[in-house]
Motif scaffolding. Structure first.
Motif, PDB file in Angstrom:
ATOM      1  N   ILE A  33     -13.499   3.446  15.470  1.00 35.17           N
ATOM      2  CA  ILE A  33     -12.652   3.622  14.628  1.00 35.17           C
ATOM      3  C   ILE A  33     -12.093   3.075  14.175  1.00 35.17           C
ATOM      4  CG2 ILE A  33     -10.793   5.916  14.570  1.00 35.17           C
ATOM      5  CD1 ILE A  33     -13.559   6.354  15.180  1.00 35.17           C
ATOM      6  N   PRO A  34     -11.431   3.271  13.011  1.00 33.14           N
ATOM      7  CA  PRO A  34     -10.224   2.633  12.004  1.00 33.14           C
ATOM      8  C   PRO A  34      -9.008   2.401  11.844  1.00 33.14           C
ATOM      9  CG  PRO A  34     -11.240   4.039  10.661  1.00 33.14           C
ATOM     10  CD  PRO A  34     -12.245   4.080  11.529  1.00 33.14           C
ATOM     11  N   LYS A  35      -8.657   1.636  12.216  1.00 33.14           N
ATOM     12  CA  LYS A  35      -6.849   1.434  12.490  1.00 33.14           C
ATOM     13  C   LYS A  35      -6.118   2.598  11.232  1.00 33.14           C
ATOM     14  CE  LYS A  35      -6.560  -3.209  15.157  1.00 33.14           C
ATOM     15  NZ  LYS A  35      -6.056  -4.545  15.002  1.00 33.14           N
ATOM     16  N   ILE A  36      -5.730   3.292  11.297  1.00 32.40           N
ATOM     17  CA  ILE A  36      -4.622   3.457  10.136  1.00 32.40           C
ATOM     18  C   ILE A  36      -3.683   3.200   9.906  1.00 32.40           C
ATOM     19  CG2 ILE A  36      -3.541   5.586  10.305  1.00 32.40           C
ATOM     20  CD1 ILE A  36      -6.173   6.302  10.650  1.00 32.40           C
ATOM     21  N   GLU A  37      -3.970   2.492   9.019  1.00 30.05           N
ATOM     22  CA  GLU A  37      -2.922   1.474   8.188  1.00 30.05           C
ATOM     23  C   GLU A  37      -2.173   2.560   6.772  1.00 30.05           C
ATOM     24  OE1 GLU A  37      -4.957  -1.811   7.397  1.00 30.05           O
ATOM     25  OE2 GLU A  37      -3.904  -2.381   9.869  1.00 30.05           O
ATOM     26  N   LEU A  38      -1.478   1.882   6.141  1.00 32.12           N
ATOM     27  CA  LEU A  38      -0.353   3.207   4.859  1.00 32.12           C
ATOM     28  C   LEU A  38      -1.318   2.644   3.887  1.00 32.12           C
ATOM     29  CD1 LEU A  38       1.099   4.905   3.864  1.00 32.12           C
ATOM     30  CD2 LEU A  38       2.604   3.382   4.144  1.00 32.12           C
ATOM     31  N   ASP A  39      -1.416   0.983   3.590  1.00 32.33           N
ATOM     32  CA  ASP A  39      -2.068   0.397   2.414  1.00 32.33           C
ATOM     33  C   ASP A  39      -3.339   0.858   2.070  1.00 32.33           C
ATOM     34  OD1 ASP A  39      -1.959  -1.229   0.508  1.00 32.33           O
ATOM     35  OD2 ASP A  39      -3.746  -2.520   1.528  1.00 32.33           O
ATOM     36  N   THR A  40      -4.657   0.968   3.496  1.00 28.54           N
ATOM     37  CA  THR A  40      -5.645   1.458   2.947  1.00 28.54           C
ATOM     38  C   THR A  40      -5.484   2.484   2.750  1.00 28.54           C
ATOM     39  OG1 THR A  40      -6.174   0.046   5.171  1.00 28.54           O
ATOM     40  CG2 THR A  40      -7.282   1.516   4.595  1.00 28.54           C
ATOM     41  N   ALA A  41      -4.749   3.808   3.926  1.00 30.95           N
ATOM     42  CA  ALA A  41      -4.686   4.733   3.395  1.00 30.95           C
ATOM     43  C   ALA A  41      -4.355   5.596   1.738  1.00 30.95           C
ATOM     44  CB  ALA A  41      -3.799   5.823   4.323  1.00 30.95           C
TER      45      ALA A  41
END
Length: 355
Positions: A70-78
């Protein structure tokens, strides 16, 4: 002997993956159609439940096996993945609306422009001109689509697809084409993991879809249906659960299909699935099958199969020529002696099987 056993095991593996993918895809279409027939006013809520179940199952699978991360929820990636998530959910919405408004056997005709639009969008994105063979395939598929949507006197007016449903099918095909292009540019943001991208698209799509479920007033519509004695709520609940599970399985099946099967195998399995889907649509939902519709499905399949064959031929490496050993021994010049050539010797069967 060992080589023969390996081939048999590999053949069984490919057959199992193809069967798994076909079953999952067929279940998704027909259970979706059954639920949408039962609850036509709840398409967005139905889709939202599917997305949430898929996210939950991805978490459960990650807990069971380390192969799913499961990927880490990061704002930049989002932010970087927002375009592919938006295109995904818009395409899913129009896909659901199209399936709701057309017959199950006609659904593949309504979305018959996926291939031509994908070729068009890809050409604009890469700024390249498709080959003549690719254009021929696109024209064939487009002709099949036009044949299927042409008015027919044998189809009753109350069954004939409306212009709006065909427009939904066109928009669904268009956003599928955009999604196919965006996936390539989005994978690097997910460590080139299709599972992580699937998680982002499912979770992100659920977030974007949630407010529209309320704007469309579907919670209040659900409440009204619950108080309606003629409404069978179990179809909606069980259908949501089944399609959520099979949506997750379809994701896994798609990944396995890419990993295990070849494009040609996938082409024939898709063709077989389309034929089975048509037969089941006529049998289960009493869909009307006309000569135009049957011809349309056949032409679309033919064009798609031709396109897959063209791409597999274009992607295949050029054949390497062997050295003429007799000519080499006699001192005569070998053909294409300046090219990259490989000497091929006979290998004993026993040694080859061990290798």
């Amino acid at each position: 002997m060992t080589s023969s056993r390996y081939c048999d095991a590999n053949t069984l593996k490919v057959a199992a993956v193809v069967l798994f993918y076909m079953c999952a895809a067929l279940v998704m279409v027909f259970v979706n159609k059954a639920v949408l027939n039962n609850s036509p006013d709840l398409p967005l809520l139905f889709l939202l439940l599917q997305l949430l179940i898929a996210v939950i199952l991805l978490h459960a699978a990650a807990f069971v096996t380390q192969r799913i991360e499961i990927p880490k929820i990061e704002l930049d990636t989002a932010k970087k993945l927002t375009p592919v998530v938006l295109v995904n959910i818009i395409g899913l919405v129009f896909n659901t609306l199209c399936l709701r408004d057309v017959e199950a056997s006609f659904f593949q005709i309504a979305r018959g422009l996926v291939l031509p639009l994908t070729i068009l969008v890809s050409s604009f994105n890469t700024r390249t001109t498709p080959t003549v063979r690719t254009i021929v395939a696109a024209v064939a598929v487009t002709s099949g689509f036009l044949l299927g949507v042409a008015p027919s006197s044998t189809v009753p007016a109350n069954v004939a697809p409306s212009s709006l449903s065909l427009f939904y099918g066109f928009l669904s095909s268009l956003f599928i084409a955009f999604h196919a292009v965006l996936i390539k540019t989005s994978l690097p943001y997910c460590n080139n993991s299709t599972i992580q991208l699937a998680y982002w698209t499912n979770a992100g799509s659920a977030v974007f879809l949630l407010p529209f479920v309320f704007f469309h007033g579907e919670p209040s519509k659900l409440e009204d249906l619950i108080h309606d004695s003629n409404w069978d709520g179990s179809v909606f609940l069980w259908g949501s659960a089944v399609t959520g599970v099979f949506g997750f399985l379809l994701c896994v099946a798609g990944l396995l299909s890419i990993k295990v099967t070849s494009p040609i195998t996938h082409m024939f399995s898709s063709a077989a699935r389309s034929v089975i889907q048509t037969i089941l649509g006529v049998w289960l939902f009493k869909d009307i099958m006309t000569i135009n519709r049957a011809g349309s499905i056949f032409v679309i399949l033919l064009g798609t199969m031709y396109y897959t064959w063209v791409k597999s031929v274009e992607a295949a490496p050029p054949p390497r020529k062997d050295i003429d050993l007799e000519a080499l021994g006699s001192g005569r010049p070998t053909e294409d002696s300046d090219s990259d050539i490989t000497v091929v010797f006979d290998v004993p069967e026993e040694k080859a099987s061990k290798e």
